[in-house]
Design a protein around this motif. Structure first.
Motif, PDB file in Angstrom:
ATOM      1  N   CYS A  59       0.829  -1.202   0.000  1.00  0.00           N
ATOM      2  CA  CYS A  59       0.000   0.000   0.000  1.00  0.00           C
ATOM      3  C   CYS A  59       0.866   1.256   0.000  1.00  0.00           C
ATOM      4  CB  CYS A  59      -0.932   0.004   1.208  1.00  0.00           C
ATOM      5  SG  CYS A  59      -2.274  -1.202   1.136  1.00  0.00           S
ATOM      6  N   ILE A  60       1.865   1.278   0.871  1.00  0.00           N
ATOM      7  CA  ILE A  60       2.732   2.449   0.973  1.00  0.00           C
ATOM      8  C   ILE A  60       3.495   2.671  -0.330  1.00  0.00           C
ATOM      9  CG2 ILE A  60       4.783   3.368   2.133  1.00  0.00           C
ATOM     10  CD1 ILE A  60       3.759   2.044   4.703  1.00  0.00           C
ATOM     11  N   ASP A  61       3.926   1.586  -0.964  1.00  0.00           N
ATOM     12  CA  ASP A  61       4.654   1.705  -2.235  1.00  0.00           C
ATOM     13  C   ASP A  61       3.788   2.329  -3.324  1.00  0.00           C
ATOM     14  OD1 ASP A  61       6.921   0.636  -1.144  1.00  0.00           O
ATOM     15  OD2 ASP A  61       6.634  -1.374  -1.967  1.00  0.00           O
ATOM     16  N   ARG A  62       2.481   2.197  -3.206  1.00  0.00           N
ATOM     17  CA  ARG A  62       1.573   2.793  -4.191  1.00  0.00           C
ATOM     18  C   ARG A  62       1.089   4.181  -3.762  1.00  0.00           C
ATOM     19  NH1 ARG A  62      -3.059  -1.273  -5.702  1.00  0.00           N
ATOM     20  NH2 ARG A  62      -3.104  -1.627  -3.453  1.00  0.00           N
ATOM     21  N   GLY A  63       1.688   4.701  -2.696  1.00  0.00           N
ATOM     22  CA  GLY A  63       1.380   6.059  -2.264  1.00  0.00           C
ATOM     23  C   GLY A  63       0.187   6.190  -1.349  1.00  0.00           C
ATOM     24  N   VAL A  64      -0.310   5.064  -0.815  1.00  0.00           N
ATOM     25  CA  VAL A  64      -1.470   5.110   0.075  1.00  0.00           C
ATOM     26  C   VAL A  64      -1.035   5.534   1.473  1.00  0.00           C
ATOM     27  CG1 VAL A  64      -3.317   3.751   1.129  1.00  0.00           C
ATOM     28  CG2 VAL A  64      -2.653   3.315  -1.249  1.00  0.00           C
ATOM     29  N   ASP A  65      -1.762   6.486   2.042  1.00  0.00           N
ATOM     30  CA  ASP A  65      -1.546   6.868   3.442  1.00  0.00           C
ATOM     31  C   ASP A  65      -2.113   5.743   4.305  1.00  0.00           C
ATOM     32  OD1 ASP A  65      -1.165   8.106   5.843  1.00  0.00           O
ATOM     33  OD2 ASP A  65      -2.713   9.611   5.585  1.00  0.00           O
ATOM     34  N   PHE A  66      -1.248   5.016   5.017  1.00  0.00           N
ATOM     35  CA  PHE A  66      -1.612   3.788   5.734  1.00  0.00           C
ATOM     36  C   PHE A  66      -1.347   3.997   7.213  1.00  0.00           C
ATOM     37  CE2 PHE A  66      -1.135  -0.402   7.440  1.00  0.00           C
ATOM     38  CZ  PHE A  66      -1.724  -1.312   6.564  1.00  0.00           C
ATOM     39  N   ARG A  67      -2.411   3.952   8.021  1.00  0.00           N
ATOM     40  CA  ARG A  67      -2.259   4.127   9.469  1.00  0.00           C
ATOM     41  C   ARG A  67      -2.945   2.980  10.194  1.00  0.00           C
ATOM     42  NH1 ARG A  67      -4.696   9.039  10.515  1.00  0.00           N
ATOM     43  NH2 ARG A  67      -6.521   8.170  11.561  1.00  0.00           N
ATOM     44  N   THR A  68      -2.175   2.188  10.913  1.00  0.00           N
ATOM     45  CA  THR A  68      -2.729   1.064  11.660  1.00  0.00           C
ATOM     46  C   THR A  68      -3.398   1.574  12.932  1.00  0.00           C
ATOM     47  OG1 THR A  68      -0.934  -0.345  10.853  1.00  0.00           O
ATOM     48  CG2 THR A  68      -2.230  -1.175  12.701  1.00  0.00           C
ATOM     49  N   GLU A  69      -4.671   1.251  13.100  1.00  0.00           N
ATOM     50  CA  GLU A  69      -5.414   1.646  14.288  1.00  0.00           C
ATOM     51  C   GLU A  69      -5.383   0.554  15.353  1.00  0.00           C
ATOM     52  OE1 GLU A  69      -6.544   4.562  14.805  1.00  0.00           O
ATOM     53  OE2 GLU A  69      -6.271   5.388  12.801  1.00  0.00           O
ATOM     54  N   ARG A  70      -5.638  -0.691  14.955  1.00  0.00           N
ATOM     55  CA  ARG A  70      -5.593  -1.827  15.882  1.00  0.00           C
ATOM     56  C   ARG A  70      -5.092  -3.036  15.124  1.00  0.00           C
ATOM     57  NH1 ARG A  70     -11.406  -2.770  18.003  1.00  0.00           N
ATOM     58  NH2 ARG A  70     -10.404  -4.406  19.223  1.00  0.00           N
ATOM     59  N   LEU A  71      -4.419  -3.920  15.862  1.00  0.00           N
ATOM     60  CA  LEU A  71      -3.900  -5.147  15.274  1.00  0.00           C
ATOM     61  C   LEU A  71      -3.987  -6.225  16.346  1.00  0.00           C
ATOM     62  CD1 LEU A  71      -2.554  -6.124  12.621  1.00  0.00           C
ATOM     63  CD2 LEU A  71      -0.352  -5.680  13.699  1.00  0.00           C
ATOM     64  N   ARG A 105      -0.117   2.619  22.475  1.00  0.00           N
ATOM     65  CA  ARG A 105      -0.656   1.775  21.413  1.00  0.00           C
ATOM     66  C   ARG A 105       0.149   1.937  20.133  1.00  0.00           C
ATOM     67  NH1 ARG A 105      -3.918   2.062  17.208  1.00  0.00           N
ATOM     68  NH2 ARG A 105      -4.167   4.301  17.446  1.00  0.00           N
ATOM     69  N   ARG A 106       0.472   3.186  19.785  1.00  0.00           N
ATOM     70  CA  ARG A 106       1.222   3.426  18.545  1.00  0.00           C
ATOM     71  C   ARG A 106       2.637   2.856  18.648  1.00  0.00           C
ATOM     72  NH1 ARG A 106      -1.372   5.945  14.822  1.00  0.00           N
ATOM     73  NH2 ARG A 106      -3.118   7.342  15.282  1.00  0.00           N
ATOM     74  N   LEU A 107       3.244   2.957  19.820  1.00  0.00           N
ATOM     75  CA  LEU A 107       4.582   2.402  19.999  1.00  0.00           C
ATOM     76  C   LEU A 107       4.557   0.883  19.856  1.00  0.00           C
ATOM     77  CD1 LEU A 107       7.586   2.680  20.793  1.00  0.00           C
ATOM     78  CD2 LEU A 107       6.865   2.546  23.172  1.00  0.00           C
ATOM     79  N   LEU A 108       3.586   0.227  20.494  1.00  0.00           N
ATOM     80  CA  LEU A 108       3.480  -1.228  20.392  1.00  0.00           C
ATOM     81  C   LEU A 108       3.273  -1.670  18.950  1.00  0.00           C
ATOM     82  CD1 LEU A 108       1.347  -2.365  23.456  1.00  0.00           C
ATOM     83  CD2 LEU A 108       3.684  -3.053  22.921  1.00  0.00           C
ATOM     84  N   LEU A 109       2.406  -0.977  18.230  1.00  0.00           N
ATOM     85  CA  LEU A 109       2.149  -1.328  16.837  1.00  0.00           C
ATOM     86  C   LEU A 109       3.394  -1.143  15.983  1.00  0.00           C
ATOM     87  CD1 LEU A 109      -1.416   0.133  16.227  1.00  0.00           C
ATOM     88  CD2 LEU A 109      -0.743  -2.263  16.078  1.00  0.00           C
ATOM     89  N   ALA A 110       4.094  -0.015  16.190  1.00  0.00           N
ATOM     90  CA  ALA A 110       5.310   0.247  15.425  1.00  0.00           C
ATOM     91  C   ALA A 110       6.372  -0.810  15.726  1.00  0.00           C
ATOM     92  CB  ALA A 110       5.842   1.648  15.748  1.00  0.00           C
ATOM     93  N   ALA A 111       6.515  -1.171  17.000  1.00  0.00           N
ATOM     94  CA  ALA A 111       7.492  -2.193  17.388  1.00  0.00           C
ATOM     95  C   ALA A 111       7.140  -3.541  16.786  1.00  0.00           C
ATOM     96  CB  ALA A 111       7.566  -2.288  18.915  1.00  0.00           C
ATOM     97  N   TYR A 112       5.870  -3.881  16.817  1.00  0.00           N
ATOM     98  CA  TYR A 112       5.418  -5.167  16.289  1.00  0.00           C
ATOM     99  C   TYR A 112       5.628  -5.249  14.784  1.00  0.00           C
ATOM    100  CZ  TYR A 112       2.405  -9.225  15.574  1.00  0.00           C
ATOM    101  OH  TYR A 112       1.924 -10.460  15.219  1.00  0.00           O
ATOM    102  N   GLU A 113       5.225  -4.196  14.069  1.00  0.00           N
ATOM    103  CA  GLU A 113       5.338  -4.193  12.617  1.00  0.00           C
ATOM    104  C   GLU A 113       6.802  -4.219  12.176  1.00  0.00           C
ATOM    105  OE1 GLU A 113       3.188  -0.812  11.252  1.00  0.00           O
ATOM    106  OE2 GLU A 113       1.224  -1.633  11.778  1.00  0.00           O
ATOM    107  N   ALA A 114       7.694  -3.596  12.962  1.00  0.00           N
ATOM    108  CA  ALA A 114       9.104  -3.534  12.590  1.00  0.00           C
ATOM    109  C   ALA A 114       9.897  -4.755  13.050  1.00  0.00           C
ATOM    110  CB  ALA A 114       9.732  -2.262  13.157  1.00  0.00           C
ATOM    111  N   GLY A 115       9.244  -5.690  13.759  1.00  0.00           N
ATOM    112  CA  GLY A 115       9.929  -6.911  14.176  1.00  0.00           C
ATOM    113  C   GLY A 115      10.731  -6.789  15.455  1.00  0.00           C
ATOM    114  N   TYR A 116      10.360  -5.846  16.334  1.00  0.00           N
ATOM    115  CA  TYR A 116      11.110  -5.676  17.583  1.00  0.00           C
ATOM    116  C   TYR A 116      11.025  -6.920  18.460  1.00  0.00           C
ATOM    117  CZ  TYR A 116      12.613  -3.801  22.090  1.00  0.00           C
ATOM    118  OH  TYR A 116      13.258  -3.606  23.282  1.00  0.00           O
ATOM    119  N   PHE A 117       9.906  -7.644  18.400  1.00  0.00           N
ATOM    120  CA  PHE A 117       9.710  -8.809  19.258  1.00  0.00           C
ATOM    121  C   PHE A 117      10.189 -10.110  18.610  1.00  0.00           C
ATOM    122  CE2 PHE A 117       6.343  -5.715  20.364  1.00  0.00           C
ATOM    123  CZ  PHE A 117       6.752  -5.429  21.655  1.00  0.00           C
ATOM    124  N   GLU A 118      10.799  -9.994  17.426  1.00  0.00           N
ATOM    125  CA  GLU A 118      11.333 -11.179  16.753  1.00  0.00           C
ATOM    126  C   GLU A 118      12.727 -11.497  17.298  1.00  0.00           C
ATOM    127  OE1 GLU A 118       9.616 -12.962  14.539  1.00  0.00           O
ATOM    128  OE2 GLU A 118       7.895 -11.595  14.687  1.00  0.00           O
TER     129      GLU A 118
END
Length: 219
Positions: free
Chosen positions: A131-143, A161-174
């Motif tokens: 989505c981001i590669d196609r220029g879509v403004d993408f904001r995760t609200e809940r996961l 909430r935003r910190l947890l989502l950012a950490a999760y999406e970036a693989g911080y818990f991997e």
């Protein structure tokens, strides 16, 4: 895995209508269908002033729409069948390619609030990147996981909430970690110390909520 995402882009489905008729609320009524030559969407529309003429005028000039018609009148509005143009930017094919699907969508702010289901975090990250590669403004609200709805809302603050989502999406818990605290802090515009403290508080809140829920079931 279920994600609730805010999406915005000038060529997303019905974006012209959303911006020209802000008094209207649009929701997916049925999953979009792929006809032999184009996608067909069915949408439940309500209008705060009950003036569907204004909504239909906006549809008629929407560049993502080829044709539309009202096919049913329901208690809280109307159902519209909309044939989408080849210029419309669709997320459905991207979801299907990654083993996912669209649960539902409704207009919110200057775009769509969508609920999607994907098999795992990797598929979600790949969908987000496409989505981001196609220029879509993408904001995760809940996961959250589909089988863990009881802990989807646990009283986290918005920064937590935003910190947890950012950490999760970036693989911080991997293992190994996909991002450091320093990088995570820079991404959110805060120091690594602040990021670490916020992350600990958020994790503590999640643990408290989880064990509180388990305790309630055990009693």
């Amino acid at each position: 895995m279920i994600g609730e995402i805010q999406l915005s882009h000038p060529r997303l489905v019905l974006m012209g209508t959303i911006r020209s008729a802000p008094e209207s609320t649009i929701e997916t009524a049925w999953y979009p269908l792929l006809s032999p030559d184009r996608w067909i969407g069915f949408y439940h529309v309500t209008v705060s002033n009950d003036d569907f003429g204004g909504f239909e005028a906006a549809l008629a000039t929407d560049e993502t729409v080829v044709d539309s018609e009202s096919v049913a009148t329901v208690a809280r509005g109307r159902i519209y069948r909309v044939a989408l143009s080849s210029d419309a930017l669709l997320i459905m094919p991207e979801l299907v390619d990654r083993g996912g699907g669209l649960i539902g969508a409704r207009t919110a702010d200057d775009g769509w609030l969508v609920r999607v289901q994907l098999p795992d975090r990797q598929a979600f990250v790949a969908f987000r990147r496409s989505c981001i590669d196609r220029g879509v403004d993408f904001r995760t609200e809940r996961l959250y996981n589909a089988d863990d709805l009881t802990t989807a809302e646990v009283g986290l603050t918005e920064p937590q909430r935003r910190l947890l989502l950012a950490a999760y999406e970036a693989g911080y818990f991997e293992e190994p970690r996909g991002i450091t605290l320093e990088e995570l802090g820079r991404q959110l515009g805060i120091s690594s110390t602040a990021a670490g403290g916020r992350l600990r508080r958020a994790m503590r809140r999640l643990v408290e909520a989880q064990f509180s829920e388990l305790g309630a079931h055990e009693r």
